[in-house]
Design a protein around this motif. Structure first.
Motif, PDB file in Angstrom:
ATOM      1  N   VAL A  77       0.741  -1.283   0.157  1.00  0.00           N
ATOM      2  CA  VAL A  77       0.111   0.213   0.344  1.00  0.00           C
ATOM      3  C   VAL A  77       0.536   1.647  -0.025  1.00  0.00           C
ATOM      4  CG1 VAL A  77      -1.796   1.678   1.090  1.00  0.00           C
ATOM      5  CG2 VAL A  77      -1.849  -0.967   1.145  1.00  0.00           C
ATOM      6  N   PHE A  78       1.088   1.725  -1.085  1.00  0.00           N
ATOM      7  CA  PHE A  78       1.668   3.181  -1.070  1.00  0.00           C
ATOM      8  C   PHE A  78       3.119   2.750  -0.925  1.00  0.00           C
ATOM      9  CE2 PHE A  78      -3.101   5.160   0.592  1.00  0.00           C
ATOM     10  CZ  PHE A  78      -2.331   6.067  -0.496  1.00  0.00           C
ATOM     11  N   GLY A  79       3.330   1.648  -1.718  1.00  0.00           N
ATOM     12  CA  GLY A  79       4.907   1.335  -1.668  1.00  0.00           C
ATOM     13  C   GLY A  79       5.485   0.461  -0.367  1.00  0.00           C
ATOM     14  N   VAL A  80       4.766   0.056   0.603  1.00  0.00           N
ATOM     15  CA  VAL A  80       4.926  -0.736   1.356  1.00  0.00           C
ATOM     16  C   VAL A  80       4.262  -1.425   2.081  1.00  0.00           C
ATOM     17  CG1 VAL A  80       6.928   1.100   2.482  1.00  0.00           C
ATOM     18  CG2 VAL A  80       4.688   0.923   3.463  1.00  0.00           C
ATOM     19  N   SER A  81       4.626  -2.764   3.054  1.00  0.00           N
ATOM     20  CA  SER A  81       3.792  -3.100   3.949  1.00  0.00           C
ATOM     21  C   SER A  81       2.217  -2.459   4.469  1.00  0.00           C
ATOM     22  CB  SER A  81       4.270  -3.631   4.493  1.00  0.00           C
ATOM     23  OG  SER A  81       3.610  -4.811   5.232  1.00  0.00           O
ATOM     24  N   PRO A  82       1.138  -3.060   4.467  1.00  0.00           N
ATOM     25  CA  PRO A  82      -0.285  -2.136   4.865  1.00  0.00           C
ATOM     26  C   PRO A  82      -0.004  -2.032   6.260  1.00  0.00           C
ATOM     27  CG  PRO A  82      -0.347  -4.233   3.470  1.00  0.00           C
ATOM     28  CD  PRO A  82       0.847  -4.694   3.655  1.00  0.00           C
ATOM     29  N   ARG A  83       1.120  -2.673   6.149  1.00  0.00           N
ATOM     30  CA  ARG A  83       0.984  -2.546   8.395  1.00  0.00           C
ATOM     31  C   ARG A  83       2.010  -1.480   9.237  1.00  0.00           C
ATOM     32  NH1 ARG A  83       1.091  -8.395  11.115  1.00  0.00           N
ATOM     33  NH2 ARG A  83      -1.155  -9.581  10.894  1.00  0.00           N
ATOM     34  N   ARG A  84       2.433  -0.894   7.683  1.00  0.00           N
ATOM     35  CA  ARG A  84       3.835   0.592   7.677  1.00  0.00           C
ATOM     36  C   ARG A  84       2.350   1.467   7.458  1.00  0.00           C
ATOM     37  NH1 ARG A  84       8.745  -0.755   5.232  1.00  0.00           N
ATOM     38  NH2 ARG A  84       9.596   1.152   5.784  1.00  0.00           N
ATOM     39  N   ARG A  85       1.524   1.493   6.552  1.00  0.00           N
ATOM     40  CA  ARG A  85       0.692   2.193   6.696  1.00  0.00           C
ATOM     41  C   ARG A  85      -0.502   2.342   7.575  1.00  0.00           C
ATOM     42  NH1 ARG A  85       3.704   6.246   3.453  1.00  0.00           N
ATOM     43  NH2 ARG A  85       4.887   5.060   1.740  1.00  0.00           N
ATOM     44  N   ILE A  86      -0.162   2.363   8.378  1.00  0.00           N
ATOM     45  CA  ILE A  86      -2.072   2.516   9.439  1.00  0.00           C
ATOM     46  C   ILE A  86      -2.451   2.988   9.495  1.00  0.00           C
ATOM     47  CG2 ILE A  86      -0.251   2.306  11.226  1.00  0.00           C
ATOM     48  CD1 ILE A  86      -2.993   0.165  12.534  1.00  0.00           C
ATOM     49  N   GLU A  87      -1.874   4.532   8.830  1.00  0.00           N
ATOM     50  CA  GLU A  87      -2.297   5.475   9.612  1.00  0.00           C
ATOM     51  C   GLU A  87      -2.915   5.786   8.324  1.00  0.00           C
ATOM     52  OE1 GLU A  87       0.563   8.181  11.109  1.00  0.00           O
ATOM     53  OE2 GLU A  87      -0.381   7.874  12.492  1.00  0.00           O
ATOM     54  N   SER A  88      -2.746   5.334   7.341  1.00  0.00           N
ATOM     55  CA  SER A  88      -3.351   6.093   6.179  1.00  0.00           C
ATOM     56  C   SER A  88      -3.896   5.287   5.460  1.00  0.00           C
ATOM     57  CB  SER A  88      -1.887   5.485   4.485  1.00  0.00           C
ATOM     58  OG  SER A  88      -0.787   6.582   5.046  1.00  0.00           O
ATOM     59  N   ILE A  89      -4.020   4.125   5.779  1.00  0.00           N
ATOM     60  CA  ILE A  89      -5.551   3.428   5.861  1.00  0.00           C
ATOM     61  C   ILE A  89      -7.174   3.413   6.119  1.00  0.00           C
ATOM     62  CG2 ILE A  89      -6.234   1.373   5.221  1.00  0.00           C
ATOM     63  CD1 ILE A  89      -4.192   0.258   4.530  1.00  0.00           C
ATOM     64  N   GLY A  90      -8.146   3.678   5.623  1.00  0.00           N
ATOM     65  CA  GLY A  90      -9.402   3.591   6.890  1.00  0.00           C
ATOM     66  C   GLY A  90      -9.764   2.652   6.173  1.00  0.00           C
ATOM     67  N   TYR A  91     -10.879   1.714   6.750  1.00  0.00           N
ATOM     68  CA  TYR A  91     -11.354   0.845   6.726  1.00  0.00           C
ATOM     69  C   TYR A  91     -12.663   0.437   7.706  1.00  0.00           C
ATOM     70  CZ  TYR A  91     -11.742  -4.387   7.144  1.00  0.00           C
ATOM     71  OH  TYR A  91     -12.330  -5.324   6.781  1.00  0.00           O
ATOM     72  N   VAL A  92     -13.652   0.658   6.895  1.00  0.00           N
ATOM     73  CA  VAL A  92     -14.488   0.445   6.872  1.00  0.00           C
ATOM     74  C   VAL A  92     -15.111  -1.396   7.297  1.00  0.00           C
ATOM     75  CG1 VAL A  92     -17.737   0.772   6.904  1.00  0.00           C
ATOM     76  CG2 VAL A  92     -15.596   2.454   6.646  1.00  0.00           C
ATOM     77  N   PRO A  93     -15.272  -2.432   7.917  1.00  0.00           N
ATOM     78  CA  PRO A  93     -15.855  -3.991   7.755  1.00  0.00           C
ATOM     79  C   PRO A  93     -17.265  -4.284   7.910  1.00  0.00           C
ATOM     80  CG  PRO A  93     -15.580  -3.570   9.758  1.00  0.00           C
ATOM     81  CD  PRO A  93     -15.042  -2.318   9.888  1.00  0.00           C
ATOM     82  N   GLN A  94     -17.322  -5.216   7.178  1.00  0.00           N
ATOM     83  CA  GLN A  94     -18.700  -5.570   6.840  1.00  0.00           C
ATOM     84  C   GLN A  94     -19.307  -5.820   8.130  1.00  0.00           C
ATOM     85  OE1 GLN A  94     -18.613  -9.293   4.265  1.00  0.00           O
ATOM     86  NE2 GLN A  94     -21.293  -9.631   4.466  1.00  0.00           N
ATOM     87  N   HIS A 100      -7.752  11.394   8.572  1.00  0.00           N
ATOM     88  CA  HIS A 100      -7.422  11.987   7.317  1.00  0.00           C
ATOM     89  C   HIS A 100      -7.032  10.200   6.042  1.00  0.00           C
ATOM     90  CE1 HIS A 100      -9.020  16.084   7.683  1.00  0.00           C
ATOM     91  NE2 HIS A 100      -8.392  15.746   8.329  1.00  0.00           N
ATOM     92  N   PRO A 101      -6.899   9.420   5.434  1.00  0.00           N
ATOM     93  CA  PRO A 101      -6.956   8.447   5.101  1.00  0.00           C
ATOM     94  C   PRO A 101      -6.253   8.854   3.413  1.00  0.00           C
ATOM     95  CG  PRO A 101      -8.899   7.945   5.593  1.00  0.00           C
ATOM     96  CD  PRO A 101      -8.241   9.583   6.116  1.00  0.00           C
ATOM     97  N   ARG A 102      -5.217   7.620   3.148  1.00  0.00           N
ATOM     98  CA  ARG A 102      -5.303   8.425   1.529  1.00  0.00           C
ATOM     99  C   ARG A 102      -6.005   6.986   0.592  1.00  0.00           C
ATOM    100  NH1 ARG A 102       0.795   7.900   1.187  1.00  0.00           N
ATOM    101  NH2 ARG A 102       0.441   8.328  -0.920  1.00  0.00           N
ATOM    102  N   LEU A 103      -6.309   6.084   1.916  1.00  0.00           N
ATOM    103  CA  LEU A 103      -7.275   5.090   1.434  1.00  0.00           C
ATOM    104  C   LEU A 103      -8.107   4.402   2.600  1.00  0.00           C
ATOM    105  CD1 LEU A 103      -6.492   2.670  -0.438  1.00  0.00           C
ATOM    106  CD2 LEU A 103      -5.837   1.161   0.567  1.00  0.00           C
ATOM    107  N   LEU A 104      -9.168   4.336   1.299  1.00  0.00           N
ATOM    108  CA  LEU A 104     -10.381   3.941   2.309  1.00  0.00           C
ATOM    109  C   LEU A 104     -11.058   2.694   1.539  1.00  0.00           C
ATOM    110  CD1 LEU A 104     -13.060   4.660   4.139  1.00  0.00           C
ATOM    111  CD2 LEU A 104     -14.205   6.407   2.477  1.00  0.00           C
ATOM    112  N   VAL A 105     -10.727   1.622   2.594  1.00  0.00           N
ATOM    113  CA  VAL A 105     -11.609   0.462   2.048  1.00  0.00           C
ATOM    114  C   VAL A 105     -12.483   0.256   3.233  1.00  0.00           C
ATOM    115  CG1 VAL A 105     -10.803  -2.371   2.068  1.00  0.00           C
ATOM    116  CG2 VAL A 105      -9.662  -0.116   1.935  1.00  0.00           C
ATOM    117  N   MET A 106     -13.632  -0.190   2.083  1.00  0.00           N
ATOM    118  CA  MET A 106     -15.263  -0.824   2.314  1.00  0.00           C
ATOM    119  C   MET A 106     -15.499  -1.882   2.109  1.00  0.00           C
ATOM    120  SD  MET A 106     -16.681   2.746   2.407  1.00  0.00           S
ATOM    121  CE  MET A 106     -15.957   3.101   0.873  1.00  0.00           C
TER     122      MET A 106
END
Length: 296
Positions: free
Chosen positions: A102-119, A192-198
């Motif tokens: 995610v944005f060039g690195v492991s997702p766990r290193r981009r936790i502040e850049s990801i917004g997640y809405v689970p099912q 203010h995530p750069r990636l929103l996952v729903m």
């Protein structure tokens, strides 16, 4: 040897190969890295992804990418692997083969850049938590310090974006399904995530709530990369730039393919709403079709 163990061995070999590549360069050897690296304008990069639950294979040799600012719809039947793929992208699961960045690195290193809405959410209905508090919880996972004043500003902004400001003092348990989903979007946006996952955000919504929900997403389109999963494999929101189909190929059931879309003007608006796109499963597109040759 079961499938999961095979994948883990393959993953270990890949990582060992990458280390050998680095060591080889240090000693002057011309050894190419095992895994490629995405271009700077790529938000999500999946390369040769493999994953399974014990003996149940979910993905095999899956490769695709999503550009920054794209609005992507992930379609597939229930059980096809959509939720698993989303969990891999946000870092809740790790690939057993291949690579997810995610944005060039492991997702766990981009936790502040990801917004997640689970099912599904697990709020205790008896717990009297207010909407404003639920939204503020999206800031608890942040790793950097912010002041109380800045947190208040962020909460106000997120509630405004999701159109839930007027619900701020209401108990979360007292909201309708559509209202709850918008509150969870606000919670995902507060950092203010750069990636929103729903994951299935419009499930069980009436058409009015669904239209209002997509109005919220239309406001953040382009400024935020959006990945949204839905079980409707035939029709997607007109906001979509790209549709990725999971498990649609009967010959390759563990794959993800990019399919074409066209305007669906003949649908009853009281059932589907307006501005919908029909997915053309008979037309598979190359992975760089999302950016009209920008990869070149």
């Amino acid at each position: 040897m079961n499938q999961e163990i095979k994948y883990r061995i393959a993953s270990l070999r890949q990582r060992t190969g990458s280390l050998n590549s680095i060591e080889g360069k240090e000693h002057g050897a011309s050894i190419e890295p095992t895994l490629p690296h995405p271009p700077d304008n790529v938000a999500i990069w999946c390369h040769d992804l493999g994953f399974c639950y014990r003996e149940a294979e979910v993905f095999r040799n899956v490769s695709f990418h999503v550009h920054s600012g794209e609005f992507v719809v992930l379609t597939g039947k229930n059980g096809a692997g959509k939720s698993t793929l989303l969990r891999l992208i946000v870092g809740l699961l790790e690939p057993q083969q291949g690579q997810v960045l995610v944005f060039g690195v492991s997702p766990r290193r981009r936790i502040e850049s990801i917004g997640y809405v689970p099912q599904h959410t697990n709020f205790d209905q008896a717990f009297p938590i207010r909407v404003e508090d639920v939204v503020g919880m999206g800031r608890l996972s942040g790793l950097s310090y912010i002041s109380k004043d800045q947190k208040k500003v962020d909460i106000e902004w997120a509630m405004e974006q999701a159109e839930v400001t007027d619900l701020r003092a209401r108990p979360f348990s007292a909201l309708s399904g559509g209202q709850r989903r918008r509150v969870l979007v606000a919670r995902a946006l507060v950092g203010h995530p750069r990636l929103l996952v729903m994951d299935e955000p419009t499930a069980n919504m009436d058409i009015g709530s669904e239209n209002k929900f997509f109005e919220v997403l239309a406001r953040i389109k382009r400024s935020t990369t959006v990945l949204i999963a839905t079980h409707d494999s035939n029709f997607v929101s007109g906001l979509a730039d790209t549709v990725l189909c999971v498990g649609q190929d009967s010959e390759h059931p563990h794959s993800v393919h990019r399919h074409a879309m066209e305007k669906a003007e003949d649908l009853p608006k009281d059932i589907y709403g307006s501005n919908m796109l029909r997915v053309r499963h008979d037309i598979e597109l190359p992975d760089n079709a999302c950016c009209e040759g920008k990869d070149q």
